[in-house]
Design a protein around this motif. Structure first.
Motif, PDB file in Angstrom:
ATOM      1  N   PHE A  64      22.249  97.581  49.693  1.00  0.00           N
ATOM      2  CA  PHE A  64      22.147  98.449  50.723  1.00  0.00           C
ATOM      3  C   PHE A  64      21.413  99.780  50.533  1.00  0.00           C
ATOM      4  O   PHE A  64      22.108 100.582  49.441  1.00  0.00           O
ATOM      5  N   ILE A  65      20.552 100.228  51.426  1.00  0.00           N
ATOM      6  CA  ILE A  65      19.973 101.330  51.209  1.00  0.00           C
ATOM      7  C   ILE A  65      20.104 102.286  52.422  1.00  0.00           C
ATOM      8  O   ILE A  65      19.843 101.789  53.628  1.00  0.00           O
ATOM      9  N   LEU A  66      20.870 103.593  52.310  1.00  0.00           N
ATOM     10  CA  LEU A  66      21.172 104.556  53.352  1.00  0.00           C
ATOM     11  C   LEU A  66      19.838 105.271  53.615  1.00  0.00           C
ATOM     12  O   LEU A  66      19.467 106.006  52.454  1.00  0.00           O
ATOM     13  N   ILE A  67      19.495 105.282  54.633  1.00  0.00           N
ATOM     14  CA  ILE A  67      18.024 106.126  55.098  1.00  0.00           C
ATOM     15  C   ILE A  67      18.269 107.178  56.082  1.00  0.00           C
ATOM     16  O   ILE A  67      18.971 106.824  57.222  1.00  0.00           O
ATOM     17  N   ILE A  68      18.292 108.489  55.834  1.00  0.00           N
ATOM     18  CA  ILE A  68      18.474 109.635  56.780  1.00  0.00           C
ATOM     19  C   ILE A  68      17.152 110.089  56.883  1.00  0.00           C
ATOM     20  O   ILE A  68      16.571 110.671  55.910  1.00  0.00           O
ATOM     21  N   GLN A  69      16.674 110.102  57.886  1.00  0.00           N
ATOM     22  CA  GLN A  69      15.163 110.685  58.280  1.00  0.00           C
ATOM     23  C   GLN A  69      15.348 112.189  59.473  1.00  0.00           C
ATOM     24  O   GLN A  69      15.867 111.862  60.376  1.00  0.00           O
ATOM     25  N   SER A  70      14.996 113.129  58.773  1.00  0.00           N
ATOM     26  CA  SER A  70      15.048 114.428  59.316  1.00  0.00           C
ATOM     27  C   SER A  70      13.750 114.932  59.155  1.00  0.00           C
ATOM     28  O   SER A  70      12.999 114.212  58.958  1.00  0.00           O
ATOM     29  N   LYS A  71      13.825 116.447  59.183  1.00  0.00           N
ATOM     30  CA  LYS A  71      12.717 116.964  58.912  1.00  0.00           C
ATOM     31  C   LYS A  71      11.865 116.380  57.305  1.00  0.00           C
ATOM     32  O   LYS A  71      10.775 116.510  57.102  1.00  0.00           O
ATOM     33  N   ASP A  72      13.019 116.315  56.671  1.00  0.00           N
ATOM     34  CA  ASP A  72      12.711 115.609  55.106  1.00  0.00           C
ATOM     35  C   ASP A  72      13.486 114.305  55.069  1.00  0.00           C
ATOM     36  O   ASP A  72      14.672 114.401  55.739  1.00  0.00           O
ATOM     37  N   ASN A  73      12.955 113.357  54.506  1.00  0.00           N
ATOM     38  CA  ASN A  73      13.508 112.035  54.562  1.00  0.00           C
ATOM     39  C   ASN A  73      14.335 112.040  53.033  1.00  0.00           C
ATOM     40  O   ASN A  73      13.884 112.575  52.063  1.00  0.00           O
ATOM     41  N   TRP A  74      15.426 111.266  53.264  1.00  0.00           N
ATOM     42  CA  TRP A  74      16.485 111.108  51.995  1.00  0.00           C
ATOM     43  C   TRP A  74      17.151 109.741  52.240  1.00  0.00           C
ATOM     44  O   TRP A  74      17.288 109.226  53.188  1.00  0.00           O
ATOM     45  N   PHE A  75      17.110 109.214  51.166  1.00  0.00           N
ATOM     46  CA  PHE A  75      17.770 107.909  50.846  1.00  0.00           C
ATOM     47  C   PHE A  75      18.534 107.705  49.720  1.00  0.00           C
ATOM     48  O   PHE A  75      18.147 108.307  48.847  1.00  0.00           O
ATOM     49  N   THR A  76      19.490 107.016  49.493  1.00  0.00           N
ATOM     50  CA  THR A  76      20.217 106.540  48.357  1.00  0.00           C
ATOM     51  C   THR A  76      20.547 104.874  48.595  1.00  0.00           C
ATOM     52  O   THR A  76      20.766 104.595  49.541  1.00  0.00           O
ATOM     53  N   LYS A  77      20.797 104.383  47.389  1.00  0.00           N
ATOM     54  CA  LYS A  77      21.626 103.025  47.364  1.00  0.00           C
ATOM     55  C   LYS A  77      23.027 103.366  47.591  1.00  0.00           C
ATOM     56  O   LYS A  77      23.523 104.130  46.960  1.00  0.00           O
ATOM     57  N   LEU A  78      23.569 102.399  48.231  1.00  0.00           N
ATOM     58  CA  LEU A  78      25.012 102.459  48.528  1.00  0.00           C
ATOM     59  C   LEU A  78      25.664 101.463  47.477  1.00  0.00           C
ATOM     60  O   LEU A  78      25.579 100.268  47.328  1.00  0.00           O
ATOM     61  N   THR A  79      26.627 102.276  46.668  1.00  0.00           N
ATOM     62  CA  THR A  79      27.216 101.427  45.649  1.00  0.00           C
ATOM     63  C   THR A  79      28.536 100.768  46.345  1.00  0.00           C
ATOM     64  O   THR A  79      28.991  99.821  45.907  1.00  0.00           O
ATOM     65  N   SER A  80      29.067 101.509  47.134  1.00  0.00           N
ATOM     66  CA  SER A  80      30.261 101.369  47.918  1.00  0.00           C
ATOM     67  C   SER A  80      30.205 101.802  49.423  1.00  0.00           C
ATOM     68  O   SER A  80      29.747 102.852  49.570  1.00  0.00           O
ATOM     69  N   THR A  81      30.542 101.226  50.328  1.00  0.00           N
ATOM     70  CA  THR A  81      30.375 101.503  51.736  1.00  0.00           C
ATOM     71  C   THR A  81      31.915 102.018  52.168  1.00  0.00           C
ATOM     72  O   THR A  81      31.917 102.543  53.241  1.00  0.00           O
ATOM     73  N   ASN A  82      32.556 102.553  51.198  1.00  0.00           N
ATOM     74  CA  ASN A  82      33.927 103.046  51.488  1.00  0.00           C
ATOM     75  C   ASN A  82      33.914 104.672  50.828  1.00  0.00           C
ATOM     76  O   ASN A  82      34.718 105.169  50.929  1.00  0.00           O
ATOM     77  N   ASP A  83      32.780 104.839  50.114  1.00  0.00           N
ATOM     78  CA  ASP A  83      32.785 105.997  49.444  1.00  0.00           C
ATOM     79  C   ASP A  83      32.114 107.139  50.336  1.00  0.00           C
ATOM     80  O   ASP A  83      31.447 106.770  51.204  1.00  0.00           O
ATOM     81  N   GLU A  84      32.276 108.256  50.182  1.00  0.00           N
ATOM     82  CA  GLU A  84      31.763 109.301  50.860  1.00  0.00           C
ATOM     83  C   GLU A  84      30.402 109.435  50.088  1.00  0.00           C
ATOM     84  O   GLU A  84      30.241 109.336  48.814  1.00  0.00           O
ATOM     85  N   ILE A  85      29.496 109.960  51.040  1.00  0.00           N
ATOM     86  CA  ILE A  85      27.898 110.106  50.506  1.00  0.00           C
ATOM     87  C   ILE A  85      27.668 111.674  50.875  1.00  0.00           C
ATOM     88  O   ILE A  85      27.736 112.093  51.718  1.00  0.00           O
ATOM     89  N   LYS A  86      27.407 112.275  49.665  1.00  0.00           N
ATOM     90  CA  LYS A  86      27.070 113.621  49.850  1.00  0.00           C
ATOM     91  C   LYS A  86      25.697 114.104  49.830  1.00  0.00           C
ATOM     92  O   LYS A  86      25.026 113.399  48.790  1.00  0.00           O
ATOM     93  N   VAL A  87      25.125 114.764  50.596  1.00  0.00           N
ATOM     94  CA  VAL A  87      23.529 114.881  50.789  1.00  0.00           C
ATOM     95  C   VAL A  87      23.638 116.481  50.654  1.00  0.00           C
ATOM     96  O   VAL A  87      24.213 117.293  51.323  1.00  0.00           O
ATOM     97  N   PRO A  88      22.935 116.949  49.652  1.00  0.00           N
ATOM     98  CA  PRO A  88      22.685 118.320  49.580  1.00  0.00           C
ATOM     99  C   PRO A  88      21.990 119.210  50.857  1.00  0.00           C
ATOM    100  O   PRO A  88      21.062 118.518  51.148  1.00  0.00           O
ATOM    101  N   LYS A  89      22.685 120.189  51.270  1.00  0.00           N
ATOM    102  CA  LYS A  89      22.211 120.878  52.453  1.00  0.00           C
ATOM    103  C   LYS A  89      20.623 121.142  52.113  1.00  0.00           C
ATOM    104  O   LYS A  89      19.884 121.470  53.204  1.00  0.00           O
TER     105      LYS A  89
END
Length: 283
Positions: A64-89
């Protein structure tokens, strides 16, 4: 890339808005918090309906790949759907419109011969369908965050007002549906499964908000959501995004209860299950 509408693929893709799977629901929802350096996302819902996709997940044939699309795009592989995902501001700005989606990617070539979740159309030739390594297997609904929101993923809020003349009051605020209680005990906070016991209040609040939505944007007691411009009111915008994420095309006086069932994934059923658990425990 975020897929918001039907996209053409040379093979069947698993997605809620594509009718190639009999069991096609792939729904996500998130809570968002922040610390000094990061935005912190945590899944509150990660629902996959397809048994074939679940099997591929258990066999580690997909990721599973989490994709966040804003002014800048950011994505990460999900090792677990129970963990917190931290995205640098410094990589993401919630001052802009932000879209979030999860993609399913093949980790090896996957043949669909054993995929019993496909619609009958594919029965005659599904053994000829193979998705190559790194190919897209499916994608979730799209979550929409607006930088204008103080609490972008929160639709309901609660507070206590002992001066109420009634035991509960439902107010439609600028950004949330506010449940106001005369007594804190009405929130069942001391009981396990308290969130399940709160669902009748949530139902009433959602009813009130949807009727107001029809009043604000409807013609002849209905709203065609596909042709509606995004509302300026923040609460209405949240409700609009929620309905569109759940593939609601029309809201009317006559189908309000059906829409609540669809956008809440059977709220009353969840409430009934909670009550039955209490009954079976002898509480």
């Amino acid at each position: 890339m975020i897929y918001k509408k039907d996209a053409n693929f040379p093979y069947p893709v698993f997605a809620s808005n594509v009718k190639t799977y009999l069991k096609n629901e792939f729904l996500i929802d998130l809570d968002i918090n922040e610390d000094e350096k990061n935005f912190i996302f945590k899944f509150t819902e990660f629902e996959i309906e397809s048994d074939f996709i679940k099997q591929m997940r258990e066999e580690n044939k997909i990721q599973f790949i989490l994709i966040i699309q804003s002014k800048d795009n950011w994505f990460t592989k999900l090792t677990s759907t129970n963990d917190e995902i931290k995205v640098p501001k410094n990589r993401l700005s919630l001052n802009n419109r932000t879209l979030i989606q999860v993609h399913i990617q093949a980790l090896e070539s996957i043949n669909f011969k054993g995929n019993e979740d496909l619609i009958p159309f594919y029965d005659a030739f599904k053994e000829e369908i193979t998705v190559q390594k790194n190919g897209l297997i499916g994608y979730s609904n799209v979550l929409v965050l607006e930088g204008r929101f103080r609490k972008p993923l929160e639709i309901f809020s609660k507070r206590v007002d002992q001066n109420l003349s009634s035991e509960i009051k439902i107010e439609l605020g600028n950004e949330t549906i506010e449940l106001v209680f005369k007594d804190a005990d009405y929130q069942f906070g001391e009981l396990p499964k308290s969130s399940g016991l709160m669902l009748p209040y949530i139902y009433m609040g959602m009813q009130k908000a949807l009727y107001q939505f029809i009043k604000n944007y409807g013609t002849e007691d209905s709203v065609e959501l596909e042709y509606l411009d995004e509302p300026e009111n923040l609460l209405d915008l949240k409700i609009f995004n929620l309905m569109r994420n759940k593939n609601v095309d029309e809201l009317s006086i006559d189908n309000v209860d059906e829409v609540i069932n669809q956008i809440s994934d059977s709220m009353i059923g969840k409430y009934a299950s909670t009550v039955r658990e209490f009954a079976s425990d002898g509480n």
